[in-house]
Design an enzyme around this catalytic site. Structure first.
Site, PDB file in Angstrom:
ATOM      1  CB  SER A 124      16.549  29.988 -39.226  1.00 44.63           C
ATOM      2  OG  SER A 124      16.431  28.641 -39.004  1.00 44.63           O
ATOM      3  CD  GLU A 126      16.362  24.826 -35.966  1.00 43.64           C
ATOM      4  OE1 GLU A 126      16.254  25.096 -34.753  1.00 43.64           O
ATOM      5  OE2 GLU A 126      16.665  23.624 -36.406  1.00 43.64           O
ATOM      6  CE1 TYR A 148      21.485  29.816 -36.673  1.00 43.60           C
ATOM      7  CE2 TYR A 148      19.243  28.823 -36.659  1.00 43.60           C
ATOM      8  CZ  TYR A 148      20.268  29.501 -37.353  1.00 43.60           C
ATOM      9  OH  TYR A 148      20.022  29.563 -38.746  1.00 43.60           O
TER      10      TYR A 148
END
Length: 342
Positions: A124, A126, A148
């Site tokens: 990801s 992120e 996460y």
């Protein structure tokens, strides 16, 4: 003989689109899902009867081993995830188990039971977090700012370790934000599409509720967090096409997948509400309670490697994607209204 693919997380947005793509290409598709998830409505419900299903929990190593042994896949796409960065703050240990430890258990299952299989690991954007850079590519350092993202970094590094240490064909797609009509309502982009649909239909208090148990649209208004946050948003079917292309590469490697274009949340709202002839500023407001404790800095993909090596490019633009999402929510709300009237 057709190739056989195992997809974890098949009930989600990406899993459903990927299953469709692989079926179109003549694959035999096996989904890995919890029984209760498969038998309730989900993004891949329409594929029942076209795909095989192995039931299990991604956090249980014995279930993963059983799925690999039973399906004997040529390709494995690990899309199972606790996929909401905001929720990871309230469930950090669960997030690490699902997004991090479960991936390693899958790699172990492959190493011992199907080492010739090609594995795609869903990483990801992120993970980049507080980069301070204009654009991120495969060489950009990870500086996660949420549980996460930290869990995804762990799985991503372990994928590289298993690739180099054991010679497994594991590739990772570092995917930037990607949305579609199949996004669940608890995702930001879909909330905006839903809010615009409610505005178009004159719905002041929506039938669907948010994570706090309140109507998503209440008294005609949609509450969001930081409206100035910027993201690189693309269309999910384009991104799952990239997953398949990554897995098909002769040599396993990692690829950043994104559009390379930034839009603010405010711009997303403007397009969504404009598509139904409304002014978003009359319907949307920023609620400080919805702002994350830490927010990733501006992240924008540099997809040069994917473009040059894979020949991958997005086919659906940002405005078209958002408009499609809004129209899908309008149809859903209209159909729900008709059912209530019947």
């Amino acid at each position: 003989m057709s190739r056989r693919a195992l997809i974890t997380g098949i009930t989600g947005q990406d899993g459903s689109y990927l299953a469709e793509l692989l079926l179109e290409k003549g694959y035999q598709v096996v989904g890995f899902a919890r029984e209760q998830s498969w038998y309730r409505p989900h993004a891949a419900s329409h594929l029942a009867g076209r795909v095989d299903i192995v039931f299990g929990d991604i956090t249980e190593g014995v279930d993963i081993v059983h799925a690999v042994r039973q399906s004997q896949p040529d390709e494995i796409y690990n899309l199972a995830s606790q996929s909401r960065p905001g929720d990871s703050w309230s469930r950090p240990s669960d997030t690490l188990l699902v997004n991090g430890v479960a991936a390693v258990r899958l790699f172990e299952a492959v190493r011992h039971n199907r080492p010739e299989a090609r594995v795609y690991q869903a990483s990801s954007s992120e993970m980049f977090g507080a980069t301070g850079l204009d654009a991120q590519n495969e060489g950009t350092a990870f500086k996660p700012v949420s549980p996460y993202a930290a869990a995804k970094v762990y799985a991503h590094h372990m994928a590289g370790i298993y690739r180099k240490g054991y010679g497994l064909h594991i590739s990772a797609g570092i995917l930037f934000n990607h949305e579609s009509e199949r996004r669940p309502l608890d995702f930001l982009s879909q909330k905006v599409a839903y809010g615009a649909a409610c505005a178009a239909l004159g719905i002041a208090d929506s039938p669907d509720r948010n994570e706090r148990g309140r109507p998503i649209v209440e008294a005609g208004r949609l509450a969001l967090g930081n409206l100035e946050v910027s993201r690189d948003w693309g269309y999910a079917p384009d991104f799952v096409r990239a997953m398949w292309m990554i897995c098909a590469e002769a040599e396993p490697q990692d690829f950043v997948i994104g559009t390379g274009r930034l839009h603010t949340l405010g711009q997303l709202c403007e397009i969504a509400y404009r598509s139904v002839g409304r002014d978003w500023q009359e319907f949307v407001y920023s609620d400080p309670a919805l702002v994350r404790p830490l927010e990733p800095e501006t992240t924008r993909a540099d997809p040069a490697r994917a473009s040059e090596t894979l020949g991958w490019r997005p086919s659906v633009g940002f405005e078209e994607m958002i408009t499609r999402m809004v129209m899908a929510q309008v149809r859903r709300l209209e159909a729900g209204h008709m059912e209530r009237q019947a």
